[in-house]
Design a protein around this motif. Structure first.
Motif, PDB file in Angstrom:
ATOM      1  N   LEU A 105       0.821  -1.210   0.000  1.00 60.80           N
ATOM      2  CA  LEU A 105       0.000   0.000   0.000  1.00 60.80           C
ATOM      3  C   LEU A 105       0.856   1.262   0.000  1.00 60.80           C
ATOM      4  O   LEU A 105       0.461   2.301  -0.542  1.00 60.80           O
ATOM      5  N   GLY A 106       2.037   1.172   0.593  1.00 57.73           N
ATOM      6  CA  GLY A 106       2.941   2.322   0.603  1.00 57.73           C
ATOM      7  C   GLY A 106       3.774   2.435  -0.654  1.00 57.73           C
ATOM      8  O   GLY A 106       4.511   3.428  -0.826  1.00 57.73           O
ATOM      9  N   GLY A 107       3.687   1.444  -1.541  1.00 57.13           N
ATOM     10  CA  GLY A 107       4.444   1.475  -2.782  1.00 57.13           C
ATOM     11  C   GLY A 107       5.936   1.253  -2.595  1.00 57.13           C
ATOM     12  O   GLY A 107       6.749   1.715  -3.401  1.00 57.13           O
ATOM     13  N   TYR A 108       6.297   0.497  -1.541  1.00 63.66           N
ATOM     14  CA  TYR A 108       7.716   0.329  -1.216  1.00 63.66           C
ATOM     15  C   TYR A 108       8.315  -0.950  -1.788  1.00 63.66           C
ATOM     16  O   TYR A 108       9.541  -1.113  -1.778  1.00 63.66           O
ATOM     17  N   LEU A 109       7.483  -1.876  -2.262  1.00 60.76           N
ATOM     18  CA  LEU A 109       7.991  -3.192  -2.659  1.00 60.76           C
ATOM     19  C   LEU A 109       9.071  -3.105  -3.737  1.00 60.76           C
ATOM     20  O   LEU A 109      10.115  -3.756  -3.645  1.00 60.76           O
ATOM     21  N   GLU A 110       8.838  -2.286  -4.763  1.00 57.07           N
ATOM     22  CA  GLU A 110       9.772  -2.221  -5.880  1.00 57.07           C
ATOM     23  C   GLU A 110      11.080  -1.542  -5.502  1.00 57.07           C
ATOM     24  O   GLU A 110      12.091  -1.719  -6.172  1.00 57.07           O
ATOM     25  N   SER A 111      11.079  -0.755  -4.431  1.00 58.31           N
ATOM     26  CA  SER A 111      12.286  -0.013  -4.046  1.00 58.31           C
ATOM     27  C   SER A 111      13.395  -0.920  -3.539  1.00 58.31           C
ATOM     28  O   SER A 111      14.543  -0.496  -3.415  1.00 58.31           O
ATOM     29  N   PHE A 112      13.066  -2.180  -3.218  1.00 56.08           N
ATOM     30  CA  PHE A 112      14.073  -3.111  -2.709  1.00 56.08           C
ATOM     31  C   PHE A 112      14.582  -4.061  -3.782  1.00 56.08           C
ATOM     32  O   PHE A 112      15.442  -4.893  -3.493  1.00 56.08           O
ATOM     33  N   ARG A 113      14.063  -3.929  -4.991  1.00 62.54           N
ATOM     34  CA  ARG A 113      14.397  -4.890  -6.037  1.00 62.54           C
ATOM     35  C   ARG A 113      15.617  -4.420  -6.838  1.00 62.54           C
ATOM     36  O   ARG A 113      15.521  -4.082  -8.014  1.00 62.54           O
ATOM     37  N   PHE A 114      16.778  -4.380  -6.183  1.00 59.94           N
ATOM     38  CA  PHE A 114      18.006  -4.094  -6.903  1.00 59.94           C
ATOM     39  C   PHE A 114      19.092  -5.058  -6.435  1.00 59.94           C
ATOM     40  O   PHE A 114      19.053  -5.566  -5.309  1.00 59.94           O
ATOM     41  N   THR A 115      20.056  -5.317  -7.308  1.00 58.26           N
ATOM     42  CA  THR A 115      20.954  -6.453  -7.099  1.00 58.26           C
ATOM     43  C   THR A 115      21.848  -6.307  -5.868  1.00 58.26           C
ATOM     44  O   THR A 115      22.144  -7.307  -5.203  1.00 58.26           O
ATOM     45  N   ASP A 116      22.311  -5.109  -5.544  1.00 56.32           N
ATOM     46  CA  ASP A 116      23.171  -4.953  -4.364  1.00 56.32           C
ATOM     47  C   ASP A 116      22.431  -5.377  -3.097  1.00 56.32           C
ATOM     48  O   ASP A 116      22.993  -6.039  -2.213  1.00 56.32           O
ATOM     49  N   PHE A 117      21.170  -4.975  -2.989  1.00 54.31           N
ATOM     50  CA  PHE A 117      20.361  -5.324  -1.824  1.00 54.31           C
ATOM     51  C   PHE A 117      20.159  -6.839  -1.753  1.00 54.31           C
ATOM     52  O   PHE A 117      20.280  -7.452  -0.681  1.00 54.31           O
ATOM     53  N   VAL A 118      19.864  -7.449  -2.902  1.00 57.34           N
ATOM     54  CA  VAL A 118      19.697  -8.899  -2.966  1.00 57.34           C
ATOM     55  C   VAL A 118      20.989  -9.596  -2.542  1.00 57.34           C
ATOM     56  O   VAL A 118      20.975 -10.551  -1.755  1.00 57.34           O
ATOM     57  N   ALA A 119      22.121  -9.121  -3.051  1.00 62.13           N
ATOM     58  CA  ALA A 119      23.409  -9.748  -2.765  1.00 62.13           C
ATOM     59  C   ALA A 119      23.737  -9.705  -1.279  1.00 62.13           C
ATOM     60  O   ALA A 119      24.166 -10.709  -0.693  1.00 62.13           O
ATOM     61  N   ALA A 259      29.347 -12.969  -5.910  1.00 67.90           N
ATOM     62  CA  ALA A 259      29.386 -12.858  -7.371  1.00 67.90           C
ATOM     63  C   ALA A 259      28.523 -11.706  -7.861  1.00 67.90           C
ATOM     64  O   ALA A 259      28.910 -10.970  -8.773  1.00 67.90           O
ATOM     65  N   LEU A 260      27.363 -11.522  -7.249  1.00 66.50           N
ATOM     66  CA  LEU A 260      26.480 -10.418  -7.646  1.00 66.50           C
ATOM     67  C   LEU A 260      27.133  -9.079  -7.363  1.00 66.50           C
ATOM     68  O   LEU A 260      27.060  -8.145  -8.170  1.00 66.50           O
ATOM     69  N   LEU A 261      27.761  -8.958  -6.191  1.00 63.36           N
ATOM     70  CA  LEU A 261      28.450  -7.704  -5.865  1.00 63.36           C
ATOM     71  C   LEU A 261      29.591  -7.443  -6.840  1.00 63.36           C
ATOM     72  O   LEU A 261      29.854  -6.288  -7.191  1.00 63.36           O
ATOM     73  N   TRP A 262      30.249  -8.487  -7.269  1.00 62.53           N
ATOM     74  CA  TRP A 262      31.387  -8.344  -8.182  1.00 62.53           C
ATOM     75  C   TRP A 262      30.936  -7.946  -9.592  1.00 62.53           C
ATOM     76  O   TRP A 262      31.478  -7.025 -10.190  1.00 62.53           O
ATOM     77  N   PHE A 263      29.913  -8.646 -10.091  1.00 66.12           N
ATOM     78  CA  PHE A 263      29.520  -8.443 -11.484  1.00 66.12           C
ATOM     79  C   PHE A 263      28.561  -7.277 -11.701  1.00 66.12           C
ATOM     80  O   PHE A 263      28.582  -6.630 -12.745  1.00 66.12           O
ATOM     81  N   PHE A 264      27.711  -6.998 -10.688  1.00 60.45           N
ATOM     82  CA  PHE A 264      26.674  -5.991 -10.910  1.00 60.45           C
ATOM     83  C   PHE A 264      26.920  -4.723 -10.106  1.00 60.45           C
ATOM     84  O   PHE A 264      26.212  -3.748 -10.272  1.00 60.45           O
TER      85      PHE A 264
END
Length: 264
Positions: A105-119, A259-264
């Motif tokens: 509802l706050g529209g925050y879900l997409e703000s976390f979808r980046f590779t550094d955060f995932v890594a 690997a994600l931190l290294w490549f992306f």
């Protein structure tokens, strides 16, 4: 969508949803590693339905017990043990529902979808899984679940809304830290996934517009592939944990995160 895209999405979802390595983290990577177009919300619904059916089939005896517990909770029949476990599943689901609604509802879900955060999440929560599995006692069964334990595991499940965490990984980490046997930790994690996966599928369904016949067929095929991949994964994991630790998943998570931190 091509059959290849459907197959890759289904296999990634079916395997990573139940192994403690983060399904959302791997699904985010697909656009980076392929030239596939976005699969759309109908496919999101299909993969969740496929995963849900796989859980229900594999744990059909436990699901039947929880159903009896649900009936007992409203005064139909008497099964105090299953009634208690039914309520622990319900209570354990509340944190994820509350946080999920807040983020959506706050529209925050997409703000976390980046590779550094995932890594970073892959690495941090992977290490936590390793520590909990290495030092956690193996003394409790699924039937020993208490209100306190259900709340703690439920809070851990809520963390999986952040990509790279892993729903199964977070819940198994919490359960192992509380002293549950590896197989029993996975068992409770998968049963707790039923309302979580169903809710995620429902949220995706609410975003659907009218779908063409081709899109509907693509969704059916992807859902079937996901069901088969998820069922095979659960069979593998439940047998694997009877004779091995979770260290292989810890190593995989850390290496993938680096690997994600290294490549992306």
């Amino acid at each position: 969508m091509t059959i290849l895209q459907q197959l890759i999405i289904a296999i990634v979802q079916g395997i990573t949803e139940f192994l403690p390595i983060s399904s959302s983290g791997h699904l985010i990577l697909i656009p980076y590693l392929t030239d596939f177009p976005d699969q759309g919300p109908l496919i999101d619904v299909a993969v969740h339905i496929g995963s849900l059916l796989a859980i229900v089939l594999y744990f059909r005896k436990d699901v039947a017990g929880l159903a009896r517990g649900g009936f007992s909770a409203v005064g139909i029949g008497k099964d105090p043990v299953q009634r208690r476990l039914f309520w622990w599943i319900v209570i354990g689901t509340i944190p994820a529902v509350a946080l999920g609604l807040f983020l959506k509802l706050g529209g925050y879900l997409e703000s976390f979808r980046f590779t550094d955060f995932v890594a970073v999440n892959l690495i941090v929560y992977g290490i936590l899984l390793g520590v909990a599995d290495r030092f956690g006692k193996e003394v409790k069964d699924y039937e020993d679940m208490t209100l306190r334990d259900a709340i703690i595991v439920g809070l851990a499940q809520a963390l999986a809304l952040f990509p790279g965490t892993s729903r199964s990984g977070a819940t198994m980490t919490a359960a192992r830290a509380l002293g549950y046997k590896r197989v029993e930790a996975a068992r409770f994690s998968f049963l707790l996934a039923i309302p979580a996966v169903a809710g995620a599928g429902l949220l995706a369904a609410l975003d659907l517009a009218d779908a063409s016949a081709q899109m509907q067929w693509d969704a059916v095929v992807t859902g079937v592939f996901t069901f088969l991949a998820a069922l095979a994964t659960m069979m593998f994991l439940m047998n694997f944990l009877k004779r091995a630790s979770m260290m292989v998943f810890v190593i995989y998570r850390v290496l993938l995160g680096l690997a994600l931190l290294w490549f992306f």
